[in-house]
Design a protein around this motif. Sequence first.
Motif, PDB file in Angstrom:
ATOM      1  N   ILE A   1      -4.172  -6.087  -1.167  1.00 52.47           N
ATOM      2  CA  ILE A   1      -4.842  -5.697  -2.217  1.00 52.47           C
ATOM      3  C   ILE A   1      -3.918  -4.417  -3.008  1.00 52.47           C
ATOM      4  CG2 ILE A   1      -7.128  -5.765  -1.695  1.00 52.47           C
ATOM      5  CD1 ILE A   1      -7.091  -2.557  -1.383  1.00 52.47           C
ATOM      6  N   VAL A   2      -3.781  -4.199  -4.202  1.00 51.58           N
ATOM      7  CA  VAL A   2      -2.979  -3.493  -4.936  1.00 51.58           C
ATOM      8  C   VAL A   2      -2.658  -2.190  -4.481  1.00 51.58           C
ATOM      9  CG1 VAL A   2      -4.270  -2.618  -7.002  1.00 51.58           C
ATOM     10  CG2 VAL A   2      -1.764  -2.948  -7.257  1.00 51.58           C
ATOM     11  N   SER A   3      -3.837  -1.328  -3.987  1.00 50.72           N
ATOM     12  CA  SER A   3      -3.545  -0.096  -3.697  1.00 50.72           C
ATOM     13  C   SER A   3      -2.657   0.293  -2.309  1.00 50.72           C
ATOM     14  CB  SER A   3      -4.833   0.736  -3.314  1.00 50.72           C
ATOM     15  OG  SER A   3      -5.628  -0.160  -2.577  1.00 50.72           O
ATOM     16  N   HIS A   4      -3.000  -0.864  -1.342  1.00 54.00           N
ATOM     17  CA  HIS A   4      -2.357  -0.926  -0.100  1.00 54.00           C
ATOM     18  C   HIS A   4      -0.754  -1.455  -0.617  1.00 54.00           C
ATOM     19  CE1 HIS A   4      -2.033  -3.028   4.052  1.00 54.00           C
ATOM     20  NE2 HIS A   4      -1.566  -1.761   4.105  1.00 54.00           N
ATOM     21  N   ARG A   5      -0.577  -2.367  -1.252  1.00 56.07           N
ATOM     22  CA  ARG A   5       0.819  -2.639  -1.838  1.00 56.07           C
ATOM     23  C   ARG A   5       1.513  -1.516  -2.226  1.00 56.07           C
ATOM     24  NH1 ARG A   5      -1.062  -7.618  -3.421  1.00 56.07           N
ATOM     25  NH2 ARG A   5      -1.264  -7.176  -5.700  1.00 56.07           N
ATOM     26  N   LEU A   6       1.009  -0.714  -3.032  1.00 56.63           N
ATOM     27  CA  LEU A   6       1.395   0.407  -3.771  1.00 56.63           C
ATOM     28  C   LEU A   6       1.830   1.610  -3.021  1.00 56.63           C
ATOM     29  CD1 LEU A   6       0.130   0.201  -7.368  1.00 56.63           C
ATOM     30  CD2 LEU A   6       2.390  -0.427  -6.735  1.00 56.63           C
ATOM     31  N   MET A   7       0.955   1.904  -2.049  1.00 54.65           N
ATOM     32  CA  MET A   7       1.145   2.779  -1.051  1.00 54.65           C
ATOM     33  C   MET A   7       2.153   2.806  -0.136  1.00 54.65           C
ATOM     34  SD  MET A   7      -2.813   4.171  -0.307  1.00 54.65           S
ATOM     35  CE  MET A   7      -2.440   5.725   0.652  1.00 54.65           C
ATOM     36  N   LEU A   8       2.435   1.658   0.309  1.00 55.50           N
ATOM     37  CA  LEU A   8       3.294   1.163   1.245  1.00 55.50           C
ATOM     38  C   LEU A   8       4.780   1.052   0.359  1.00 55.50           C
ATOM     39  CD1 LEU A   8       1.950  -1.893   3.305  1.00 55.50           C
ATOM     40  CD2 LEU A   8       2.466   0.322   4.129  1.00 55.50           C
ATOM     41  N   ARG A   9       4.724   0.530  -0.821  1.00 54.15           N
ATOM     42  CA  ARG A   9       6.125   0.520  -1.593  1.00 54.15           C
ATOM     43  C   ARG A   9       6.449   1.884  -1.990  1.00 54.15           C
ATOM     44  NH1 ARG A   9       6.064  -2.657  -6.581  1.00 54.15           N
ATOM     45  NH2 ARG A   9       7.945  -1.713  -6.666  1.00 54.15           N
ATOM     46  N   ALA A  10       5.471   2.880  -2.466  1.00 56.50           N
ATOM     47  CA  ALA A  10       5.942   4.097  -2.672  1.00 56.50           C
ATOM     48  C   ALA A  10       6.089   5.050  -1.683  1.00 56.50           C
ATOM     49  CB  ALA A  10       4.890   4.748  -3.736  1.00 56.50           C
ATOM     50  N   GLY A  11       6.337   4.527  -0.340  1.00 58.48           N
ATOM     51  CA  GLY A  11       6.675   5.390   0.626  1.00 58.48           C
ATOM     52  C   GLY A  11       5.621   6.685   1.185  1.00 58.48           C
TER      53      GLY A  11
ATOM     54  N   TYR B   1      -2.515   4.872  10.400  1.00 52.85           N
ATOM     55  CA  TYR B   1      -1.366   5.409   9.278  1.00 52.85           C
ATOM     56  C   TYR B   1      -0.608   6.712   9.910  1.00 52.85           C
ATOM     57  CZ  TYR B   1      -2.736   0.936   7.179  1.00 52.85           C
ATOM     58  OH  TYR B   1      -3.098  -0.351   7.125  1.00 52.85           O
ATOM     59  N   ALA B   2       0.597   6.753   9.470  1.00 57.49           N
ATOM     60  CA  ALA B   2       1.484   7.729   9.478  1.00 57.49           C
ATOM     61  C   ALA B   2       1.426   8.260   8.050  1.00 57.49           C
ATOM     62  CB  ALA B   2       2.675   7.932  10.214  1.00 57.49           C
ATOM     63  N   TRP B   3       1.109   9.304   7.546  1.00 64.25           N
ATOM     64  CA  TRP B   3       1.006   9.841   6.299  1.00 64.25           C
ATOM     65  C   TRP B   3       2.415  10.628   6.090  1.00 64.25           C
ATOM     66  CZ3 TRP B   3      -2.815   9.153   2.822  1.00 64.25           C
ATOM     67  CH2 TRP B   3      -4.034   8.653   3.183  1.00 64.25           C
ATOM     68  N   LEU B   4       3.186   9.663   5.317  1.00 63.99           N
ATOM     69  CA  LEU B   4       4.477  10.165   4.867  1.00 63.99           C
ATOM     70  C   LEU B   4       4.358  11.328   3.805  1.00 63.99           C
ATOM     71  CD1 LEU B   4       6.298   6.700   4.870  1.00 63.99           C
ATOM     72  CD2 LEU B   4       5.977   8.458   6.962  1.00 63.99           C
TER      73      LEU B   4
ATOM     74  N   PHE C   1      -7.072  -3.728   4.315  1.00 63.06           N
ATOM     75  CA  PHE C   1      -6.812  -2.972   2.921  1.00 63.06           C
ATOM     76  C   PHE C   1      -6.260  -1.373   3.216  1.00 63.06           C
ATOM     77  CE2 PHE C   1     -10.917  -5.367   1.320  1.00 63.06           C
ATOM     78  CZ  PHE C   1     -10.068  -6.516   1.267  1.00 63.06           C
ATOM     79  N   GLY C   2      -5.314  -1.143   4.149  1.00 60.38           N
ATOM     80  CA  GLY C   2      -4.722   0.060   4.217  1.00 60.38           C
ATOM     81  C   GLY C   2      -5.599   1.045   4.595  1.00 60.38           C
ATOM     82  N   VAL C   3      -5.566   2.135   3.982  1.00 61.47           N
ATOM     83  CA  VAL C   3      -6.524   3.272   4.048  1.00 61.47           C
ATOM     84  C   VAL C   3      -7.795   3.144   3.729  1.00 61.47           C
ATOM     85  CG1 VAL C   3      -4.483   4.952   4.038  1.00 61.47           C
ATOM     86  CG2 VAL C   3      -5.886   4.478   1.871  1.00 61.47           C
ATOM     87  N   MET C   4      -8.172   1.980   3.066  1.00 60.86           N
ATOM     88  CA  MET C   4      -9.396   1.812   2.732  1.00 60.86           C
ATOM     89  C   MET C   4     -10.469   1.573   3.736  1.00 60.86           C
ATOM     90  SD  MET C   4      -9.949   1.717  -0.803  1.00 60.86           S
ATOM     91  CE  MET C   4      -9.220   0.426  -1.942  1.00 60.86           C
ATOM     92  N   ARG C   5     -10.089   0.880   4.415  1.00 65.95           N
ATOM     93  CA  ARG C   5     -11.103   0.387   5.659  1.00 65.95           C
ATOM     94  C   ARG C   5      -9.947   0.697   6.997  1.00 65.95           C
ATOM     95  NH1 ARG C   5     -15.651  -0.304   7.163  1.00 65.95           N
ATOM     96  NH2 ARG C   5     -16.375  -0.648   5.116  1.00 65.95           N
TER      97      ARG C   5
ATOM     98  N   ARG D   1      -9.868   7.146   2.208  1.00 65.14           N
ATOM     99  CA  ARG D   1     -10.111   6.222   1.340  1.00 65.14           C
ATOM    100  C   ARG D   1      -9.942   6.291  -0.040  1.00 65.14           C
ATOM    101  NH1 ARG D   1     -15.818   2.980   2.099  1.00 65.14           N
ATOM    102  NH2 ARG D   1     -14.528   2.328   4.126  1.00 65.14           N
ATOM    103  N   LEU D   2     -10.411   7.541  -0.724  1.00 67.53           N
ATOM    104  CA  LEU D   2     -10.185   7.905  -1.960  1.00 67.53           C
ATOM    105  C   LEU D   2      -8.901   7.753  -2.741  1.00 67.53           C
ATOM    106  CD1 LEU D   2     -12.317  11.236  -2.391  1.00 67.53           C
ATOM    107  CD2 LEU D   2     -12.615   9.075  -3.802  1.00 67.53           C
ATOM    108  N   ILE D   3      -7.947   7.918  -1.704  1.00 69.98           N
ATOM    109  CA  ILE D   3      -6.553   7.607  -2.367  1.00 69.98           C
ATOM    110  C   ILE D   3      -6.537   6.049  -2.914  1.00 69.98           C
ATOM    111  CG2 ILE D   3      -4.136   7.653  -1.593  1.00 69.98           C
ATOM    112  CD1 ILE D   3      -4.526   9.855  -0.083  1.00 69.98           C
ATOM    113  N   GLY D   4      -6.785   5.148  -1.978  1.00 68.39           N
ATOM    114  CA  GLY D   4      -6.965   3.844  -1.972  1.00 68.39           C
ATOM    115  C   GLY D   4      -7.832   3.643  -3.525  1.00 68.39           C
TER     116      GLY D   4
END
Length: 438
Positions: free
Chosen positions: A20-30, A40-43, A147-151, A321-324
């Motif tokens: 999903i797009v939020s997961h992709r963007l969070m990874l791509r944006a470092g 997850y580690a929070w960069l 879905f990354g930080v979502m679940r 989860r709110l960030i996603g």
Amino acid sequence: MRLSRYFLPVLKETPSDATIVSHRLMLRAGMIKQEAAGIYAWLPLGFQVLKKIEQIVREEQVRAGAVELLMPTLQLADLWRESGRYDDYGQEMLRIADRKKTDLLYGPTNEEMITDIFRAYVRSYKALPLNLFHIQWKFRDEVRPRFGVMRGREFLMKDAYSFDIDEASARKAYNRMFIAYLNTFARMGLKAVPMRADTGPIGGDLSHEFIILAETGESQVFCHKDLVEMGAPGANVDWDNLQGLVDQRTGLYAATEEMHDQARFEAEVPDASRLSARGIEVGHIFYFGEKYSKPMKAVVAGPDGVEKPVHMGSYGVGVSRLIGAIIEASHDDNGIIWPDSVAPFDVQLINLKTGDAACDSACQGAYEALTKAGKAVLYDDTDDRPGAKFATADLIGTPWQLVIGPKGLAAGEVELKRRATGEKTSQSLDAALNRLTA
Ligand code: 5CA
């Protein structure tokens, strides 16, 4: 912050494991790095946003009368044996034994612990009403973290717990959290719809989920369209008398899949106003009365001196989860579009020709002026080409981009771009700085 001194590991490629797009963007944006499934580690960039969201949640809890404390992540299994949930919780609970073979667990929620704290100190109705909250990491061994930080399995939650002498007073506490949640999500640029919900392992019979509509949401939801645009009441409400505002929002049909009744939906909502959509649950509130206070003997003496179990509710917000959810609601093909209130930086200062004396000096001046005015500035002082700098700024979603290059400077101009609209304006550096600090 100078980008050359920061830690922003942006990815050029789209990660293949993110659906999903939020997961992709969070990874791509470092912003995050996966360390294990659902963990997850929070960069730095992600951590910055997490702190902003946490602070908004905190402010609105305090405004609604809740008091912050901090409970540990590890809990004694014996506490959960008292409520009867130790066995019920099943495999979602991470169970741990220490060196003395004492059974511990990594808290998935804190009803038992807060009830234990309450009963240790409170004896009289005079201490009520009371609402205690904390913002703490939780662990749930989800069958399918995705879905990354979502679940996630490890995630940050705000959980509040209210204590009242009777059901009528407990409903007032519920209403205060209900309104606080609407205000909280609105401050983050989100339209959250409260929906009747299933209570699951927390228990009780009154419960609402707060849902953000998004195609990638995990739940199917049904509601009257008007609820989506109803908006938040704001801070200026009569906090002791919120029933009218709550009734306004619970009077129209809104239910999650588990609570949905198609016949009622069709009877109560005209065809044109029926909304059936996917949603993300960003908050969940419960009233469960004596469910924990009775078995755990959290009792208070009333005005008549008679002891009775306290009435409780619990109120959760999925902070991480709110960030996603915010990214799902606010992005375009180029990247994230942060609402001003949660943006990790206010302004991205882009030097189009690092090493050029005029550009460096104008940028340095702008950096100092903005910083002095209290703005969080990310200064791109790297040797990257202009195209790459623009792409990074768009990707990480900084609300304003201030672009300074040699040609513009020669003509006495810089460029200001608003990320959300894409609107660009050329003006003098002073005018741009005035605009940004107004
Ligand atoms: N004790 C109650 C309220 S304090 C409770 O735990 N409620 S909950 O189970 O509904 O969780 C509260 C919020 O945490 C949810 O609304 C959701 O936004 C968030 N949440 C729950 N599970 C996860 C997860 N696996 N990953 C990320 N966020 C989650």
